[in-house]
Design a protein around this motif. Structure first.
Motif, PDB file in Angstrom:
ATOM      1  N   ALA A  19      -5.835 -16.944  11.037  1.00 22.92           N
ATOM      2  CA  ALA A  19      -6.349 -15.657  10.159  1.00 22.92           C
ATOM      3  C   ALA A  19      -6.658 -17.057   9.086  1.00 22.92           C
ATOM      4  O   ALA A  19      -7.280 -17.354   7.582  1.00 22.92           O
ATOM      5  N   THR A  20      -5.831 -18.334   8.649  1.00 19.70           N
ATOM      6  CA  THR A  20      -5.555 -19.684   7.571  1.00 19.70           C
ATOM      7  C   THR A  20      -7.083 -19.769   7.548  1.00 19.70           C
ATOM      8  O   THR A  20      -7.872 -20.435   6.732  1.00 19.70           O
ATOM      9  N   GLU A  21      -7.528 -20.254   8.972  1.00 19.57           N
ATOM     10  CA  GLU A  21      -8.481 -21.344   8.877  1.00 19.57           C
ATOM     11  C   GLU A  21     -10.069 -20.282   8.966  1.00 19.57           C
ATOM     12  O   GLU A  21     -10.712 -20.865   8.438  1.00 19.57           O
ATOM     13  N   GLU A  22      -9.606 -19.235   8.932  1.00 12.65           N
ATOM     14  CA  GLU A  22     -11.399 -18.607   9.039  1.00 12.65           C
ATOM     15  C   GLU A  22     -11.040 -17.929   7.041  1.00 12.65           C
ATOM     16  O   GLU A  22     -12.543 -18.034   6.904  1.00 12.65           O
ATOM     17  N   GLU A  23     -10.006 -17.843   6.768  1.00 14.64           N
ATOM     18  CA  GLU A  23      -9.983 -17.996   5.043  1.00 14.64           C
ATOM     19  C   GLU A  23     -10.727 -19.571   4.313  1.00 14.64           C
ATOM     20  O   GLU A  23     -10.911 -19.118   3.533  1.00 14.64           O
ATOM     21  N   SER A  24     -10.099 -20.569   5.198  1.00 21.05           N
ATOM     22  CA  SER A  24     -10.228 -21.562   4.602  1.00 21.05           C
ATOM     23  C   SER A  24     -12.072 -22.046   4.334  1.00 21.05           C
ATOM     24  O   SER A  24     -12.315 -22.369   3.857  1.00 21.05           O
ATOM     25  N   SER A  25     -12.485 -21.412   5.834  1.00 22.15           N
ATOM     26  CA  SER A  25     -13.780 -21.512   6.023  1.00 22.15           C
ATOM     27  C   SER A  25     -14.845 -20.230   5.265  1.00 22.15           C
ATOM     28  O   SER A  25     -15.887 -21.038   4.744  1.00 22.15           O
ATOM     29  N   VAL A  26     -14.111 -19.691   4.983  1.00 15.98           N
ATOM     30  CA  VAL A  26     -14.894 -18.687   3.672  1.00 15.98           C
ATOM     31  C   VAL A  26     -14.402 -19.544   2.347  1.00 15.98           C
ATOM     32  O   VAL A  26     -15.679 -19.212   1.596  1.00 15.98           O
ATOM     33  N   ALA A  27     -13.523 -20.349   1.917  1.00 16.81           N
ATOM     34  CA  ALA A  27     -13.860 -21.291   0.334  1.00 16.81           C
ATOM     35  C   ALA A  27     -14.742 -21.669   0.718  1.00 16.81           C
ATOM     36  O   ALA A  27     -15.689 -21.878  -0.198  1.00 16.81           O
ATOM     37  N   VAL A  28     -14.957 -22.438   1.290  1.00 12.04           N
ATOM     38  CA  VAL A  28     -16.076 -24.050   1.800  1.00 12.04           C
ATOM     39  C   VAL A  28     -17.233 -22.830   1.790  1.00 12.04           C
ATOM     40  O   VAL A  28     -18.432 -24.344   0.875  1.00 12.04           O
ATOM     41  N   PHE A  29     -17.302 -22.059   2.445  1.00 11.63           N
ATOM     42  CA  PHE A  29     -18.660 -21.314   2.436  1.00 11.63           C
ATOM     43  C   PHE A  29     -18.597 -20.924   1.252  1.00 11.63           C
ATOM     44  O   PHE A  29     -19.886 -21.508   0.720  1.00 11.63           O
ATOM     45  N   VAL A  30     -18.071 -20.564   0.229  1.00 15.01           N
ATOM     46  CA  VAL A  30     -17.945 -19.852  -1.204  1.00 15.01           C
ATOM     47  C   VAL A  30     -18.681 -20.562  -1.978  1.00 15.01           C
ATOM     48  O   VAL A  30     -19.484 -20.893  -2.754  1.00 15.01           O
ATOM     49  N   LYS A  31     -17.752 -22.304  -1.643  1.00 18.12           N
ATOM     50  CA  LYS A  31     -17.649 -23.447  -2.539  1.00 18.12           C
ATOM     51  C   LYS A  31     -19.342 -24.263  -2.638  1.00 18.12           C
ATOM     52  O   LYS A  31     -20.241 -24.715  -3.159  1.00 18.12           O
ATOM     53  N   GLU A  32     -19.548 -24.007  -1.058  1.00 15.96           N
ATOM     54  CA  GLU A  32     -21.613 -24.553  -0.944  1.00 15.96           C
ATOM     55  C   GLU A  32     -22.615 -23.834  -1.664  1.00 15.96           C
ATOM     56  O   GLU A  32     -23.534 -24.649  -2.604  1.00 15.96           O
ATOM     57  N   TRP A  33     -21.885 -22.650  -1.568  1.00 17.93           N
ATOM     58  CA  TRP A  33     -22.714 -22.132  -1.992  1.00 17.93           C
ATOM     59  C   TRP A  33     -23.327 -21.565  -3.198  1.00 17.93           C
ATOM     60  O   TRP A  33     -24.350 -21.716  -3.737  1.00 17.93           O
ATOM     61  N   SER A  34     -22.312 -21.704  -4.028  1.00 18.61           N
ATOM     62  CA  SER A  34     -22.079 -21.667  -5.639  1.00 18.61           C
ATOM     63  C   SER A  34     -22.640 -22.870  -6.201  1.00 18.61           C
ATOM     64  O   SER A  34     -23.274 -23.379  -6.631  1.00 18.61           O
ATOM     65  N   THR A  35     -22.347 -24.116  -5.290  1.00 22.16           N
ATOM     66  CA  THR A  35     -23.078 -25.593  -5.879  1.00 22.16           C
ATOM     67  C   THR A  35     -23.893 -25.563  -5.455  1.00 22.16           C
ATOM     68  O   THR A  35     -24.492 -25.895  -6.871  1.00 22.16           O
ATOM     69  N   TRP A  36     -24.644 -25.032  -4.123  1.00 22.83           N
ATOM     70  CA  TRP A  36     -26.559 -24.860  -4.699  1.00 22.83           C
ATOM     71  C   TRP A  36     -27.056 -23.763  -5.819  1.00 22.83           C
ATOM     72  O   TRP A  36     -27.852 -24.267  -6.276  1.00 22.83           O
ATOM     73  N   GLY A  37     -26.389 -22.383  -6.025  1.00 20.52           N
ATOM     74  CA  GLY A  37     -26.276 -22.073  -6.534  1.00 20.52           C
ATOM     75  C   GLY A  37     -26.502 -22.658  -8.224  1.00 20.52           C
ATOM     76  O   GLY A  37     -27.993 -22.482  -9.138  1.00 20.52           O
ATOM     77  N   MET A  38     -25.727 -23.200  -8.815  1.00 24.22           N
ATOM     78  CA  MET A  38     -25.500 -23.837  -9.502  1.00 24.22           C
ATOM     79  C   MET A  38     -26.881 -24.728  -9.934  1.00 24.22           C
ATOM     80  O   MET A  38     -27.012 -25.480 -11.181  1.00 24.22           O
ATOM     81  N   LYS A  39     -27.423 -25.519  -8.845  1.00 25.97           N
ATOM     82  CA  LYS A  39     -27.844 -26.283  -9.021  1.00 25.97           C
ATOM     83  C   LYS A  39     -29.004 -26.037  -9.229  1.00 25.97           C
ATOM     84  O   LYS A  39     -30.117 -26.858 -10.113  1.00 25.97           O
ATOM     85  N   LYS A  40     -29.016 -25.069  -8.921  1.00 25.56           N
ATOM     86  CA  LYS A  40     -30.929 -24.199  -8.744  1.00 25.56           C
ATOM     87  C   LYS A  40     -31.066 -23.973 -10.077  1.00 25.56           C
ATOM     88  O   LYS A  40     -31.704 -23.686 -10.862  1.00 25.56           O
ATOM     89  N   ALA A  41     -29.819 -23.055 -10.618  1.00 28.64           N
ATOM     90  CA  ALA A  41     -29.857 -22.751 -12.027  1.00 28.64           C
ATOM     91  C   ALA A  41     -30.218 -23.693 -13.012  1.00 28.64           C
ATOM     92  O   ALA A  41     -31.099 -23.660 -14.184  1.00 28.64           O
ATOM     93  N   LYS A  42     -29.354 -25.105 -12.349  1.00 24.48           N
ATOM     94  CA  LYS A  42     -29.679 -25.997 -13.902  1.00 24.48           C
ATOM     95  C   LYS A  42     -31.282 -26.770 -13.548  1.00 24.48           C
ATOM     96  O   LYS A  42     -31.590 -26.254 -14.980  1.00 24.48           O
TER      97      LYS A  42
END
Length: 73
Positions: A19-42
C-alpha cells in the motif's frame, strides 16, 4: 527548495508495504503531472498575455485601430 513527500511505515509489518508503494507511486505521478501542467501554463501565459490585451483593447469602446493600441503614445 521543493518539498518532498515521504511516507513512513511503523514497525516491521510487510502487509502495509504494498500500500505504501502504491501511495508513493501516486504521489510521484501527481507531482510529475502538476509540474508538467505548470510548465505548460507558464508558456501559455507568456505567449498569450499580449495578444489577450490586444483583443480586449480592440473590443472596448471607443474602438481604437491596431496602430493606436501598439503605439507608445
Amino acid at each position: 527548495m521543493a518539498s518532498r513527500v515521504s511516507l513512513k511505515t511503523k514497525g516491521k509489518g510487510s502487509k502495509g508495504s504494498k500500500a505504501t508503494e502504491e501511495e508513493s507511486s501516486v504521489a510521484v505521478f501527481v507531482k510529475e503531472w502538476s509540474t508538467w501542467g505548470m510548465k505548460k501554463a507558464k508558456v501559455i501565459t507568456h505567449y498569450g498575455f499580449i495578444p489577450l490585451i490586444i483583443v480586449i483593447g480592440m473590443s472596448s469602446e471607443p474602438k481604437p485601430s491596431l496602430f493606436q493600441l501598439l503605439s507608445p503614445v
